[in-house]
Design a protein around this motif. Structure first.
Motif, PDB file in Angstrom:
ATOM      1  N   MET A  78    -108.147  11.520  48.762  1.00  0.00           N
ATOM      2  CA  MET A  78    -108.423  10.616  47.663  1.00  0.00           C
ATOM      3  C   MET A  78    -107.159   9.848  47.301  1.00  0.00           C
ATOM      4  O   MET A  78    -106.060  10.377  47.338  1.00  0.00           O
ATOM      5  CB  MET A  78    -108.901  11.425  46.457  1.00  0.00           C
ATOM      6  N   SER A  79    -107.318   8.599  46.959  1.00  0.00           N
ATOM      7  CA  SER A  79    -106.156   7.772  46.645  1.00  0.00           C
ATOM      8  C   SER A  79    -105.591   8.108  45.271  1.00  0.00           C
ATOM      9  O   SER A  79    -106.265   8.658  44.411  1.00  0.00           O
ATOM     10  CB  SER A  79    -106.526   6.292  46.708  1.00  0.00           C
ATOM     11  N   GLU A  80    -104.321   7.753  45.110  1.00  0.00           N
ATOM     12  CA  GLU A  80    -103.632   7.944  43.850  1.00  0.00           C
ATOM     13  C   GLU A  80    -103.144   6.606  43.330  1.00  0.00           C
ATOM     14  O   GLU A  80    -102.893   5.691  44.099  1.00  0.00           O
ATOM     15  CB  GLU A  80    -102.387   8.818  44.031  1.00  0.00           C
ATOM     16  N   ILE A  81    -102.965   6.538  42.012  1.00  0.00           N
ATOM     17  CA  ILE A  81    -102.298   5.398  41.401  1.00  0.00           C
ATOM     18  C   ILE A  81    -100.921   5.887  40.981  1.00  0.00           C
ATOM     19  O   ILE A  81    -100.792   6.841  40.206  1.00  0.00           O
ATOM     20  CB  ILE A  81    -103.091   4.830  40.219  1.00  0.00           C
ATOM     21  N   ILE A  82     -99.903   5.231  41.523  1.00  0.00           N
ATOM     22  CA  ILE A  82     -98.517   5.666  41.367  1.00  0.00           C
ATOM     23  C   ILE A  82     -97.702   4.542  40.741  1.00  0.00           C
ATOM     24  O   ILE A  82     -97.704   3.422  41.258  1.00  0.00           O
ATOM     25  CB  ILE A  82     -97.909   6.014  42.749  1.00  0.00           C
ATOM     26  N   PHE A  83     -97.024   4.831  39.659  1.00  0.00           N
ATOM     27  CA  PHE A  83     -96.009   3.901  39.156  1.00  0.00           C
ATOM     28  C   PHE A  83     -94.700   4.406  39.718  1.00  0.00           C
ATOM     29  O   PHE A  83     -94.294   5.539  39.452  1.00  0.00           O
ATOM     30  CB  PHE A  83     -95.953   3.876  37.631  1.00  0.00           C
ATOM     31  N   ASP A  84     -94.032   3.578  40.502  1.00  0.00           N
ATOM     32  CA  ASP A  84     -92.774   3.971  41.117  1.00  0.00           C
ATOM     33  C   ASP A  84     -91.819   2.797  40.995  1.00  0.00           C
ATOM     34  O   ASP A  84     -92.069   1.722  41.556  1.00  0.00           O
ATOM     35  CB  ASP A  84     -92.992   4.332  42.585  1.00  0.00           C
ATOM     36  N   ALA A  85     -90.753   3.002  40.234  1.00  0.00           N
ATOM     37  CA  ALA A  85     -89.813   1.904  40.005  1.00  0.00           C
ATOM     38  C   ALA A  85     -88.433   2.465  39.697  1.00  0.00           C
ATOM     39  O   ALA A  85     -88.284   3.613  39.298  1.00  0.00           O
ATOM     40  CB  ALA A  85     -90.285   1.032  38.846  1.00  0.00           C
ATOM     41  N   ALA A  86     -87.451   1.593  39.865  1.00  0.00           N
ATOM     42  CA  ALA A  86     -86.089   1.917  39.448  1.00  0.00           C
ATOM     43  C   ALA A  86     -85.933   1.504  37.992  1.00  0.00           C
ATOM     44  O   ALA A  86     -86.544   0.542  37.529  1.00  0.00           O
ATOM     45  CB  ALA A  86     -85.080   1.188  40.319  1.00  0.00           C
ATOM     46  N   VAL A  87     -85.108   2.256  37.296  1.00  0.00           N
ATOM     47  CA  VAL A  87     -84.881   2.003  35.879  1.00  0.00           C
ATOM     48  C   VAL A  87     -83.408   2.255  35.587  1.00  0.00           C
ATOM     49  O   VAL A  87     -82.767   3.087  36.228  1.00  0.00           O
ATOM     50  CB  VAL A  87     -85.819   2.897  35.022  1.00  0.00           C
ATOM     51  N   SER A  88     -82.882   1.500  34.627  1.00  0.00           N
ATOM     52  CA  SER A  88     -81.496   1.741  34.228  1.00  0.00           C
ATOM     53  C   SER A  88     -81.414   3.077  33.480  1.00  0.00           C
ATOM     54  O   SER A  88     -82.420   3.600  33.008  1.00  0.00           O
ATOM     55  CB  SER A  88     -80.983   0.603  33.337  1.00  0.00           C
ATOM     56  N   LEU A  89     -80.218   3.579  33.367  1.00  0.00           N
ATOM     57  CA  LEU A  89     -79.997   4.850  32.680  1.00  0.00           C
ATOM     58  C   LEU A  89     -80.528   4.821  31.248  1.00  0.00           C
ATOM     59  O   LEU A  89     -80.995   5.827  30.733  1.00  0.00           O
ATOM     60  CB  LEU A  89     -78.494   5.177  32.693  1.00  0.00           C
ATOM     61  N   ASN A  90     -80.514   3.652  30.619  1.00  0.00           N
ATOM     62  CA  ASN A  90     -81.008   3.554  29.248  1.00  0.00           C
ATOM     63  C   ASN A  90     -82.407   2.942  29.165  1.00  0.00           C
ATOM     64  O   ASN A  90     -82.818   2.451  28.121  1.00  0.00           O
ATOM     65  CB  ASN A  90     -80.014   2.794  28.355  1.00  0.00           C
ATOM     66  N   GLY A  91     -83.160   2.996  30.255  1.00  0.00           N
ATOM     67  CA  GLY A  91     -84.592   2.745  30.194  1.00  0.00           C
ATOM     68  C   GLY A  91     -85.094   1.333  30.380  1.00  0.00           C
ATOM     69  O   GLY A  91     -86.188   1.011  29.927  1.00  0.00           O
ATOM     70  N   PHE A  92     -84.356   0.482  31.086  1.00  0.00           N
ATOM     71  CA  PHE A  92     -84.830  -0.879  31.325  1.00  0.00           C
ATOM     72  C   PHE A  92     -85.220  -1.067  32.790  1.00  0.00           C
ATOM     73  O   PHE A  92     -84.522  -0.612  33.692  1.00  0.00           O
ATOM     74  CB  PHE A  92     -83.759  -1.910  30.950  1.00  0.00           C
ATOM     75  N   LEU A  93     -86.337  -1.779  33.000  1.00  0.00           N
ATOM     76  CA  LEU A  93     -86.796  -2.121  34.348  1.00  0.00           C
ATOM     77  C   LEU A  93     -86.116  -3.370  34.888  1.00  0.00           C
ATOM     78  O   LEU A  93     -85.974  -3.534  36.096  1.00  0.00           O
ATOM     79  CB  LEU A  93     -88.311  -2.368  34.333  1.00  0.00           C
ATOM     80  N   ALA A  94     -85.756  -4.269  33.994  1.00  0.00           N
ATOM     81  CA  ALA A  94     -85.116  -5.533  34.367  1.00  0.00           C
ATOM     82  C   ALA A  94     -84.207  -5.948  33.219  1.00  0.00           C
ATOM     83  O   ALA A  94     -84.350  -5.460  32.094  1.00  0.00           O
ATOM     84  CB  ALA A  94     -86.168  -6.604  34.622  1.00  0.00           C
ATOM     85  N   ASP A  95     -83.288  -6.858  33.513  1.00  0.00           N
ATOM     86  CA  ASP A  95     -82.406  -7.332  32.444  1.00  0.00           C
ATOM     87  C   ASP A  95     -83.101  -8.408  31.613  1.00  0.00           C
ATOM     88  O   ASP A  95     -84.283  -8.721  31.830  1.00  0.00           O
ATOM     89  CB  ASP A  95     -81.053  -7.781  32.999  1.00  0.00           C
ATOM     90  N   GLU A  96     -82.378  -8.986  30.672  1.00  0.00           N
ATOM     91  CA  GLU A  96     -82.975  -9.968  29.760  1.00  0.00           C
ATOM     92  C   GLU A  96     -83.454 -11.235  30.477  1.00  0.00           C
ATOM     93  O   GLU A  96     -84.278 -11.976  29.951  1.00  0.00           O
ATOM     94  CB  GLU A  96     -82.007 -10.332  28.625  1.00  0.00           C
ATOM     95  N   SER A  97     -82.993 -11.474  31.694  1.00  0.00           N
ATOM     96  CA  SER A  97     -83.437 -12.626  32.490  1.00  0.00           C
ATOM     97  C   SER A  97     -84.514 -12.235  33.498  1.00  0.00           C
ATOM     98  O   SER A  97     -84.813 -12.997  34.412  1.00  0.00           O
ATOM     99  CB  SER A  97     -82.244 -13.234  33.239  1.00  0.00           C
ATOM    100  N   HIS A  98     -85.063 -11.046  33.352  1.00  0.00           N
ATOM    101  CA  HIS A  98     -86.085 -10.493  34.252  1.00  0.00           C
ATOM    102  C   HIS A  98     -85.545 -10.268  35.656  1.00  0.00           C
ATOM    103  O   HIS A  98     -86.302 -10.231  36.622  1.00  0.00           O
ATOM    104  CB  HIS A  98     -87.336 -11.380  34.300  1.00  0.00           C
TER     105      HIS A  98
END
Length: 186
Positions: A1-21
């Motif tokens: 059965m398939s899974e839905i996975i969120f997999d991403a890098a994050v900064s140490l203080n919890g950001f996915l991207a900077d203020e300019s995306h």
């Protein structure tokens, strides 16, 4: 059965991207240019991402001018992009633009994935919608040794510890890797 996975890098203080995306901060970490392929989800049939993630990848990898790269990076993978913008598509890429709430598109996303996994790449609001819908199976985070002053938060929601069960924690080069099983909200 398939899974839905969120997999991403994050900064140490919890950001996915900077203020300019931008994700450039991630690629500036020594060793990040050649990520360990064992860190990436396996058996993926569908990517789901927000417009900022998609647009950054197009620009960073020059995918419109070099569409052959798309097939190198995402062979036989359908990409759903949640957006209200008009965005370009690399030649030969299976990119489907959708708008509105996740719930209205979840069945189609699952149908397209079939038995393969669904990889949610970002952003945080989209992750929140998957959690709200009790549709996320795994939360995998690669934590970079970087802090950002501002940016796109990992998750603009409160999720209690009763919903997350730590399955794995280890070092991956200069990164910390955390994998959680996600429990449904009661």
């Amino acid at each position: 059965m398939s899974e839905i996975i969120f997999d991403a890098a994050v900064s140490l203080n919890g950001f996915l991207a900077d203020e300019s995306h931008s994700l450039q901060w991630l690629f500036d970490v020594p060793g990040a240019q050649e990520p360990d392929p064992n860190l990436l989800p396996k058996n993926v049939g569908v990517h789901v991402e927000g417009a900022n993630t998609y647009q950054w990848m197009l620009e960073h990898e020059n995918l419109i001018a070099e569409p052959e790269k798309w097939q190198q990076f995402y062979p036989n993978i359908t990409t759903f992009v949640f957006t209200h913008r008009n965005l370009p598509v690399p030649k030969g890429a299976d990119v489907r633009f959708v708008s509105g709430a996740l719930q209205g598109h979840l069945k189609t996303i699952r149908d397209v994935a079939g038995p393969k996994n669904i990889w949610v790449l970002g952003g945080g609001e989209l992750l929140g919608q998957f959690l709200d819908a009790n549709a996320l199976d795994t939360l995998a985070l690669t934590i970079a040794p970087v802090t950002l002053e501002t940016g796109a938060p990992l998750l603009p929601r409160n999720i209690g510890s009763d919903r997350l069960e730590l399955r794995e924690a280890h070092q991956a080069g200069p990164f910390a890797r955390l994998i959680y099983k996600v429990r449904s909200a009661d």
